[in-house]
Design a protein around this motif. Sequence first.
Motif, mmCIF file in Angstrom:
data_model
loop_
_atom_site.group_PDB
_atom_site.id
_atom_site.type_symbol
_atom_site.label_atom_id
_atom_site.label_comp_id
_atom_site.label_asym_id
_atom_site.label_seq_id
_atom_site.Cartn_x
_atom_site.Cartn_y
_atom_site.Cartn_z
ATOM 1 N N ARG A 17 1.336 -13.635 5.996
ATOM 2 C CA ARG A 17 2.343 -13.128 5.090
ATOM 3 C C ARG A 17 2.624 -11.652 5.372
ATOM 4 O O ARG A 17 1.781 -10.948 5.919
ATOM 5 C CB ARG A 17 1.890 -13.286 3.631
ATOM 6 N N ASP A 47 5.787 -8.471 3.935
ATOM 7 C CA ASP A 47 7.126 -8.192 3.419
ATOM 8 C C ASP A 47 7.170 -6.707 3.081
ATOM 9 O O ASP A 47 6.204 -5.985 3.340
ATOM 10 C CB ASP A 47 7.393 -9.073 2.185
ATOM 11 N N ILE A 48 8.272 -6.238 2.502
ATOM 12 C CA ILE A 48 8.276 -4.875 1.981
ATOM 13 C C ILE A 48 7.291 -4.824 0.812
ATOM 14 O O ILE A 48 6.928 -5.864 0.247
ATOM 15 C CB ILE A 48 9.686 -4.414 1.555
ATOM 16 N N ASN A 59 1.073 -10.018 8.459
ATOM 17 C CA ASN A 59 1.910 -9.550 9.558
ATOM 18 C C ASN A 59 2.243 -8.078 9.347
ATOM 19 O O ASN A 59 2.687 -7.690 8.265
ATOM 20 C CB ASN A 59 3.189 -10.394 9.593
ATOM 21 N N ALA A 60 2.021 -7.250 10.364
ATOM 22 C CA ALA A 60 2.134 -5.793 10.226
ATOM 23 C C ALA A 60 3.464 -5.234 10.716
ATOM 24 O O ALA A 60 3.621 -4.008 10.775
ATOM 25 C CB ALA A 60 0.986 -5.121 10.978
ATOM 26 N N TYR A 61 4.433 -6.092 11.058
ATOM 27 C CA TYR A 61 5.681 -5.592 11.654
ATOM 28 C C TYR A 61 6.444 -4.670 10.716
ATOM 29 O O TYR A 61 7.243 -3.849 11.150
ATOM 30 C CB TYR A 61 6.562 -6.773 12.088
ATOM 31 N N LEU A 62 6.223 -4.795 9.411
ATOM 32 C CA LEU A 62 6.925 -3.931 8.452
ATOM 33 C C LEU A 62 6.197 -2.612 8.218
ATOM 34 O O LEU A 62 6.653 -1.782 7.431
ATOM 35 C CB LEU A 62 7.159 -4.651 7.119
ATOM 36 N N GLY A 63 5.065 -2.390 8.890
ATOM 37 C CA GLY A 63 4.378 -1.107 8.793
ATOM 38 C C GLY A 63 3.407 -1.012 7.640
ATOM 39 O O GLY A 63 3.173 -1.976 6.898
ATOM 40 N N ALA A 64 2.827 0.178 7.474
ATOM 41 C CA ALA A 64 1.728 0.382 6.527
ATOM 42 C C ALA A 64 2.140 0.109 5.088
ATOM 43 O O ALA A 64 1.350 -0.426 4.306
ATOM 44 C CB ALA A 64 1.181 1.799 6.670
ATOM 45 N N ASP A 65 3.367 0.475 4.696
ATOM 46 C CA ASP A 65 3.729 0.283 3.283
ATOM 47 C C ASP A 65 3.903 -1.188 2.918
ATOM 48 O O ASP A 65 3.825 -1.541 1.744
ATOM 49 C CB ASP A 65 4.926 1.150 2.856
ATOM 50 N N GLY A 66 4.097 -2.045 3.923
ATOM 51 C CA GLY A 66 4.102 -3.477 3.672
ATOM 52 C C GLY A 66 2.696 -4.059 3.575
ATOM 53 O O GLY A 66 2.504 -5.147 3.026
ATOM 54 N N VAL A 108 0.603 -0.964 16.898
ATOM 55 C CA VAL A 108 0.282 -1.678 15.658
ATOM 56 C C VAL A 108 -1.210 -1.502 15.355
ATOM 57 O O VAL A 108 -1.605 -1.282 14.203
ATOM 58 C CB VAL A 108 0.668 -3.172 15.760
ATOM 59 N N VAL A 155 -1.731 1.767 13.615
ATOM 60 C CA VAL A 155 -1.329 1.691 12.193
ATOM 61 C C VAL A 155 -2.442 1.014 11.383
ATOM 62 O O VAL A 155 -2.809 1.477 10.295
ATOM 63 C CB VAL A 155 0.008 0.918 12.042
#
Lengths: 294, 294
Positions: free
Chosen positions: A104, A106-107, A131-138, A182, A185
């Motif tokens: 999982r 998301d934002i 899934n880390a594609y949305l970065g640390a805030d996700g 990634v 991060v």
Amino acid sequence: MNAFTDRFLAAADDKGAPVCVGLDPVYERLPASLQQRAADAGARVHAIHSFCQGVLEAVADHVPAVKFQAACFERYRAPGFAVLFELIQQARELGLIVILDAKRGDIGTSSAHYAVGLLADPQGPDALTVNAYLGADGLEPFTDLAAVEGKGLFALVRTSNPGGDAIQGLTLTDGRTVGEAVADVVADLGKRDTYIGDRGYSLLGAVVGATKPADAKSLRDRMPEQLFLVPGFGAQGGTADDVRACFKPDRTGAIVTASRSVLYAYEKSDVADWQTAIATAAGDLNQQIADILK
Amino acid sequence: MNAFTDRFLAAADDKGAPVCVGLDPVYERLPASLQQRAADAGARVHAIHSFCQGVLEAVADHVPAVKFQAACFERYRAPGFAVLFELIQQARELGLIVILDAKRGDIGTSSAHYAVGLLADPQGPDALTVNAYLGADGLEPFTDLAAVEGKGLFALVRTSNPGGDAIQGLTLTDGRTVGEAVADVVADLGKRDTYIGDRGYSLLGAVVGATKPADAKSLRDRMPEQLFLVPGFGAQGGTADDVRACFKPDRTGAIVTASRSVLYAYEKSDVADWQTAIATAAGDLNQQIADILK
């Protein structure tokens, strides 16, 4: 409450090797005794439930952990989801550490909802893949809740499939690959004091496929506090040397997971009883990894 | 059966603008009349169900499409999932195009299970958001099934959250950003003949946040056959100019989605009836985007 990483490492010490059996049940591959002709969705979910109950009983003495593939249950929507969480509870009652492989992400506002649904229940999974594609805030809503609940996470860094190279293997102007970026991060977010367990590992770990040994070595250096969840051993072609690269010199740092090679062991076995074939395969997996780490 | 992209474009022509209302229901923000003190999970799911039914009725005349945030339902596990699919069916019966924002993605064998669960049902969602970090072979089971079922997909390329920059905004040695590299994977996979609808768009679209206008222009050039699903307008700060960059000169090519600014319009409205406040906000969204595209 002990941290997830400490619980896992203690269980691996107890069972002899840091391994995990993946439950990716597919109706068409279930033992013939569990299949019926023209089964509707309800009958299929029921058969998958029975099969997984048998698998959990068969592997509980041989491995410290199991990993459920969410897709195999979400395929059957709400009834599949209900069975998934019943099985997770059963696995925990059998003393198994449970990882839910749901990938999982998301934002932040939406990740917070996934986190509550999948990590807040004491009888739910011990850990979740994200899934880390949305970065640390996700990722933060997951890590923050995991810290409170004593749960763990594994962020996708380097996946075991061939197509991952076309993105994760690309090189950045600073010399890192995308997978390494990634990893940075993940290492950075994971190093908060409240995320680190007694044995030095962060609640935020990483998925690193056993099919990418050259990358595994670099990723091991970049993520000293991450437990690696290592799929791809066995059916996907990962070898002993591939696996070794995911561990630290002290022989901790990774969880080797095998799914189809254990789950469907009865397809290639002379043993009449499918549960016995699976139990034997789980024991063999444990011994193989214990030998690799000697 | 018409392709998803053709169905959406026809519905947008009919309703006047290519917009989408996002349903991200959170119990604590529901109208007071739907909340009870000390509601248990079952009562919360019931209240969310009632609220979303009212939202769908309120927006159906004003917008061509709605988007359900899967996390808000998965938060309640199996009962949440059951309600989600009841609502999707209701939305379709009201003539709305339905996008399920679930951001699923895995290696191919697992993606195939998600695809069956979420795309094979004729009464299920018209389209699904997916995560492309695992590359083309993780997406293909989705695109292949979508082609058979007349469904659509939106792969995450450039997300609207601040943290996405730390990965998606990095520059590769070949000059592309990571987001652009993902765009190229999406454009390449999406260009198969069987994936292209009558109006020239591929069943495989892209999520491109309205908060990244500079990137949107480059991504628009790289993905000529992709419909963009554009979140971030309104509550997340995306402006009219930001949105324009996602469209082609012929004023097609994007679906502008607004969630909280429409869904919770009654919080800032003098209208006593929450459904009327939401209907008005949906009509305003439609008019705003129609004006931007004039």
